[in-house]
Design a protein around this motif. Structure first.
Motif, PDB file in Angstrom:
ATOM      1  N   ASP A  57      -3.432   5.566  -4.888  1.00 20.85           N
ATOM      2  CA  ASP A  57      -3.363   7.028  -5.093  1.00 20.85           C
ATOM      3  C   ASP A  57      -2.529   7.682  -4.000  1.00 20.85           C
ATOM      4  O   ASP A  57      -1.783   8.629  -4.253  1.00 20.85           O
ATOM      5  CB  ASP A  57      -4.769   7.656  -5.039  1.00 20.85           C
ATOM      6  N   GLU A  58      -2.694   7.171  -2.779  1.00 22.19           N
ATOM      7  CA  GLU A  58      -1.966   7.709  -1.640  1.00 22.19           C
ATOM      8  C   GLU A  58      -0.450   7.498  -1.819  1.00 22.19           C
ATOM      9  O   GLU A  58       0.342   8.385  -1.486  1.00 22.19           O
ATOM     10  CB  GLU A  58      -2.492   7.035  -0.372  1.00 22.19           C
ATOM     11  N   MET A 105       4.982   3.320   3.636  1.00 23.14           N
ATOM     12  CA  MET A 105       4.489   2.207   4.456  1.00 23.14           C
ATOM     13  C   MET A 105       3.420   1.426   3.683  1.00 23.14           C
ATOM     14  O   MET A 105       3.447   0.194   3.624  1.00 23.14           O
ATOM     15  CB  MET A 105       3.921   2.764   5.767  1.00 23.14           C
ATOM     16  N   ILE A 106       2.490   2.157   3.059  1.00 26.79           N
ATOM     17  CA  ILE A 106       1.428   1.493   2.289  1.00 26.79           C
ATOM     18  C   ILE A 106       2.036   0.634   1.176  1.00 26.79           C
ATOM     19  O   ILE A 106       1.645  -0.510   0.967  1.00 26.79           O
ATOM     20  CB  ILE A 106       0.457   2.528   1.683  1.00 26.79           C
ATOM     21  N   GLN A 107       3.006   1.217   0.483  1.00 28.13           N
ATOM     22  CA  GLN A 107       3.631   0.505  -0.628  1.00 28.13           C
ATOM     23  C   GLN A 107       4.261  -0.810  -0.161  1.00 28.13           C
ATOM     24  O   GLN A 107       4.117  -1.850  -0.802  1.00 28.13           O
ATOM     25  CB  GLN A 107       4.696   1.397  -1.267  1.00 28.13           C
ATOM     26  N   GLU A 133       3.693  -6.840  -0.078  1.00 23.70           N
ATOM     27  CA  GLU A 133       3.700  -8.089   0.681  1.00 23.70           C
ATOM     28  C   GLU A 133       2.304  -8.726   0.756  1.00 23.70           C
ATOM     29  O   GLU A 133       2.123  -9.741   1.411  1.00 23.70           O
ATOM     30  CB  GLU A 133       4.191  -7.816   2.107  1.00 23.70           C
ATOM     31  N   GLY A 134       1.328  -8.049   0.149  1.00 25.10           N
ATOM     32  CA  GLY A 134      -0.043  -8.560   0.197  1.00 25.10           C
ATOM     33  C   GLY A 134      -0.687  -8.410   1.568  1.00 25.10           C
ATOM     34  O   GLY A 134      -1.676  -9.071   1.868  1.00 25.10           O
ATOM     35  N   ARG A 146       1.269  -3.708 -11.738  1.00 26.26           N
ATOM     36  CA  ARG A 146       1.037  -3.707 -10.288  1.00 26.26           C
ATOM     37  C   ARG A 146       2.114  -4.511  -9.578  1.00 26.26           C
ATOM     38  O   ARG A 146       2.404  -5.631  -9.952  1.00 26.26           O
ATOM     39  CB  ARG A 146      -0.367  -4.237  -9.970  1.00 26.26           C
ATOM     40  N   GLU A 147       2.672  -3.898  -8.541  1.00 24.48           N
ATOM     41  CA  GLU A 147       3.800  -4.512  -7.839  1.00 24.48           C
ATOM     42  C   GLU A 147       3.409  -5.791  -7.114  1.00 24.48           C
ATOM     43  O   GLU A 147       4.274  -6.557  -6.722  1.00 24.48           O
ATOM     44  CB  GLU A 147       4.380  -3.522  -6.823  1.00 24.48           C
ATOM     45  N   ASP A 148       2.085  -5.980  -6.917  1.00 24.26           N
ATOM     46  CA  ASP A 148       1.655  -7.189  -6.210  1.00 24.26           C
ATOM     47  C   ASP A 148       1.200  -8.297  -7.156  1.00 24.26           C
ATOM     48  O   ASP A 148       0.741  -9.327  -6.720  1.00 24.26           O
ATOM     49  CB  ASP A 148       0.564  -6.853  -5.168  1.00 24.26           C
TER      50      ASP A 148
END
Ligand code: UP5
Ligand code: MG
Length: 190
Positions: free
Chosen positions: A43-44, A54-56, A61-62, A133-135
């Motif tokens: 959400d952030e 930064m969170i993304q 990268e896990g 999801r990107e991860d």
């Protein structure tokens, strides 16, 4: 928050073990509010906040997001929710986060549910999830497994030594997994 003396349950398990899925069922059956730190972080990112990029990058990268940030989002969510039964999904997943929780939020979990599932099965589930999801790609999934084994298992071990962990076989169909969870909840938080 601590004065409200809420019942806190941590839900831990590897990536794709079914934490979100089982939390939805616990909410329906036992009236808890579900707070997923992973969802709070996503959400952030979406809100376009200054920490979003930064969170993304970390999630792609896990890697673990710095605990100050996660704890702040978690504390806010716990304060704002009017419920005194809180299910905290995917947290604390390393010692640093556990220490931050104990220093800032200070509410002992009543129970720690550990959804135990083989990597083979978790990998299959994540690659099939298809929610953009990107991860959820094989490279990041392997990194997430490594972080789980190296950082989260010791946290589960810590709570196990305090007698708080209920280990569930999460490799079964989700309704069967929930039957086992129900057993523990009815006796502890029913
Ligand atoms: N599915 C579920 N149960 C099933 C069953 N019994 N049988 C067959 N299929 C089943 O389920 C995953 C998929 O499997 C779904 O398609 C589901 O239908 C199916 P889900 O319930 O979503 O599993 P869950 O354990 O919630 O998997 P998730 O991918 O959310 O786990 P993660 O722990 O990897 O993800 P999270 O969002 O918690 O964290 C992501 C990242 O955020 C971390 O890698 C990290 O970078 C960051 N983060 C932090 O830095 N700090 C935090 O505190 C939290 C996250
Ligand atoms: Mg999840």
């Amino acid at each position: 928050l601590a004065q409200r003396k809420p019942t806190v349950v941590f839900v831990l398990g590897g990536p794709g073990s079914g934490k979100g899925t089982q939390c939805d069922k616990i909410v329906q059956h036992f009236g808890f509010t579900h707070i997923s730190t992973g969802d709070l972080l996503r959400d952030e990112i979406r809100s376009g906040s200054e920490n979003g990029t930064m969170i993304q990058r970390m999630m792609k990268e896990g890697k673990m997001v710095p605990p100050e940030l996660t704890i702040k989002l978690l504390q806010k969510a716990m304060q704002e929710c009017g419920n005194d039964k809180l299910l905290i999904d995917g947290f604390p997943r390393n010692e640093e986060n556990r220490a931050a929780y104990e220093a800032v939020i200070k509410i002992e979990p009543k129970l720690v549910l550990f959804l135990d599932c083989s990597e083979e099965e978790m990998e299959r589930r994540l690659l099939n999830r298809n929610q953009g999801r990107e991860d959820d790609n094989i490279e990041t999934i392997r990194k997430r497994f490594k972080v789980f084994k190296e950082s989260t298992l010791p946290v589960i071990e810590y709570y196990n030594s305090k007698g708080k962990v209920r280990k569930i076989d999460a490799g079964k169909p989700s309704d069967e997994v929930f039957e086992d969870i129900k057993f523990f909840f009815t006796s502890t938080c029913g």
